[in-house]
Design a protein around this motif. Sequence first.
Motif, short mmCIF file in Angstrom:
data_model
loop_
_atom_site.label_atom_id
_atom_site.label_comp_id
_atom_site.label_asym_id
_atom_site.label_seq_id
_atom_site.Cartn_x
_atom_site.Cartn_y
_atom_site.Cartn_z
N ILE A 1 0.85 -1.19 0.00
CA ILE A 1 0.00 0.00 0.00
C ILE A 1 0.88 1.24 0.00
CG2 ILE A 1 -0.21 0.09 2.53
CD1 ILE A 1 -3.11 1.04 2.09
N ASP A 2 0.53 2.20 -0.84
CA ASP A 2 1.31 3.42 -0.94
C ASP A 2 0.41 4.52 -1.50
OD1 ASP A 2 3.44 5.08 -0.67
OD2 ASP A 2 4.70 4.17 -2.22
N ALA A 3 0.89 5.77 -1.39
CA ALA A 3 0.09 6.92 -1.84
C ALA A 3 0.92 7.81 -2.75
CB ALA A 3 -0.42 7.72 -0.64
N SER A 4 0.21 8.49 -3.66
CA SER A 4 0.83 9.46 -4.54
C SER A 4 -0.22 10.48 -4.93
CB SER A 4 1.41 8.77 -5.78
OG SER A 4 2.13 9.69 -6.59
N ASP B 1 14.01 -8.84 1.85
CA ASP B 1 13.55 -9.39 0.58
C ASP B 1 12.03 -9.26 0.44
OD1 ASP B 1 16.10 -10.07 -0.17
OD2 ASP B 1 15.97 -12.12 0.58
N VAL B 2 11.34 -9.40 1.58
CA VAL B 2 9.88 -9.25 1.56
C VAL B 2 9.51 -7.78 1.51
CG1 VAL B 2 7.73 -9.64 2.83
CG2 VAL B 2 9.51 -11.41 2.79
N TYR B 3 10.11 -6.97 2.37
CA TYR B 3 9.75 -5.56 2.46
C TYR B 3 10.06 -4.81 1.17
CZ TYR B 3 9.46 -0.76 4.09
OH TYR B 3 9.13 0.57 4.23
N ASN B 4 11.14 -5.18 0.50
CA ASN B 4 11.52 -4.46 -0.72
C ASN B 4 10.52 -4.65 -1.86
OD1 ASN B 4 13.79 -3.43 0.50
ND2 ASN B 4 15.18 -4.99 -0.31
N GLN B 5 9.63 -5.63 -1.73
CA GLN B 5 8.57 -5.78 -2.73
C GLN B 5 7.58 -4.62 -2.68
OE1 GLN B 5 6.82 -9.83 -3.14
NE2 GLN B 5 8.27 -10.41 -1.54
N ARG B 6 7.67 -3.82 -1.61
CA ARG B 6 6.80 -2.66 -1.49
C ARG B 6 6.98 -1.70 -2.66
NH1 ARG B 6 6.68 2.35 0.05
NH2 ARG B 6 8.93 2.42 0.25
N SER B 7 8.15 -1.74 -3.28
CA SER B 7 8.42 -0.84 -4.40
C SER B 7 7.52 -1.13 -5.60
CB SER B 7 9.89 -0.96 -4.83
OG SER B 7 10.17 -2.27 -5.29
N MET B 8 6.84 -2.28 -5.60
CA MET B 8 5.94 -2.59 -6.71
C MET B 8 4.79 -1.58 -6.81
SD MET B 8 7.18 -5.20 -8.32
CE MET B 8 8.75 -4.38 -7.99
N SER B 9 4.37 -1.02 -5.67
CA SER B 9 3.31 -0.02 -5.72
C SER B 9 3.82 1.26 -6.40
CB SER B 9 2.81 0.29 -4.31
OG SER B 9 3.87 0.70 -3.47
N GLU B 10 5.10 1.59 -6.19
CA GLU B 10 5.68 2.75 -6.87
C GLU B 10 5.77 2.49 -8.37
OE1 GLU B 10 9.40 3.36 -4.98
OE2 GLU B 10 8.52 3.80 -3.01
N THR B 11 6.05 1.24 -8.74
CA THR B 11 6.09 0.87 -10.16
C THR B 11 4.73 1.07 -10.80
OG1 THR B 11 7.84 -0.76 -9.75
CG2 THR B 11 6.54 -1.01 -11.77
N VAL B 12 3.67 0.68 -10.10
CA VAL B 12 2.31 0.83 -10.64
C VAL B 12 1.96 2.30 -10.80
CG1 VAL B 12 -0.13 0.46 -10.13
CG2 VAL B 12 1.50 -1.40 -9.81
N PHE B 13 2.32 3.14 -9.83
CA PHE B 13 2.06 4.58 -9.98
C PHE B 13 2.77 5.12 -11.21
CE2 PHE B 13 0.75 4.87 -5.41
CZ PHE B 13 -0.44 5.56 -5.62
N ALA B 14 4.01 4.68 -11.43
CA ALA B 14 4.75 5.13 -12.61
C ALA B 14 4.05 4.71 -13.89
CB ALA B 14 6.18 4.58 -12.57
#
Length: 271
Positions: A112-115, A223-236
């Motif tokens: 979960i992330d916000a932009s 390794d698990v936490y770094n998957q959080r960057s996938m939400s940033e990928t989706v925003f991009a």
Amino acid sequence: MGRLKTLAQTFRDFATNHVEEPDVPAAPDGAGGYANSTKIALLLLKEEINKPLRKLEDYLNEMPGILNVFGLEKYPDYSSSSVWDGEFPMKELRRLLRQSAEQAGLSGTASIDASGFQRDQASSHYRNRVDYSFNAMKTTLLVDTDSLAIMDAHFTTKKAYDGHIGLQVCRRNAEDLQELLADKMHSWSDLREACRDASTRPVIKHCEQNALKKAHNARIDDDVYNQRSMSETVFAMLKDDGDEIRSRSWHGQFRELTRKCIVHNLTQAAS
């Protein structure tokens, strides 16, 4: 052209499966309008092409192969298609978003992330009249880290604490979450407890206010936490053609962004 036609077919099939009467023709004789499945599919196609309605009408009228997908000889007049947006409320669009996410695939691990999306298309007179205080639409997405499908979306034009939004989103999707990944902005004890109550593992960084919080963060599997960057990928990916919103009213902007999320999911499912 080939990719757009494939997406048009995907939108048509998805919309047809959603409506109660899938066999209704695109433009029923004597009905004076278009079938709901056609309206939904064309609204999704509009978000994919990302052009103003007048230009979209001219653009698609030069593409009979795309119109044939929907059984149309010409694209509806822009004055007619402009009112379709209000015919499908957020409740129905959220169902469509959910169905599109399931079509793309859900793994149980989500970030979960916000932009922000720029909402300055409206005139200054309108912004002043409706107390249009913020020029960015705060958008929070719940993203499956495996398929990059958007499971849920939350929009607000006000200042809102990420933890409160995260709690609301988590409760709506608790049945499908095994792990929830989030940054320090979502570090709230109530959100962690809600996750545990729903048998969801919260992988959320603590604000490092003391040594104990630092120790908790050190125990998180990178390794698990770094998957959080996938939400940033989706925003991009959503902002690939820009981050401006065309709708002028806040409720129209909510619906526009939700349709963009549906298009993203269907694109992921088709890839």
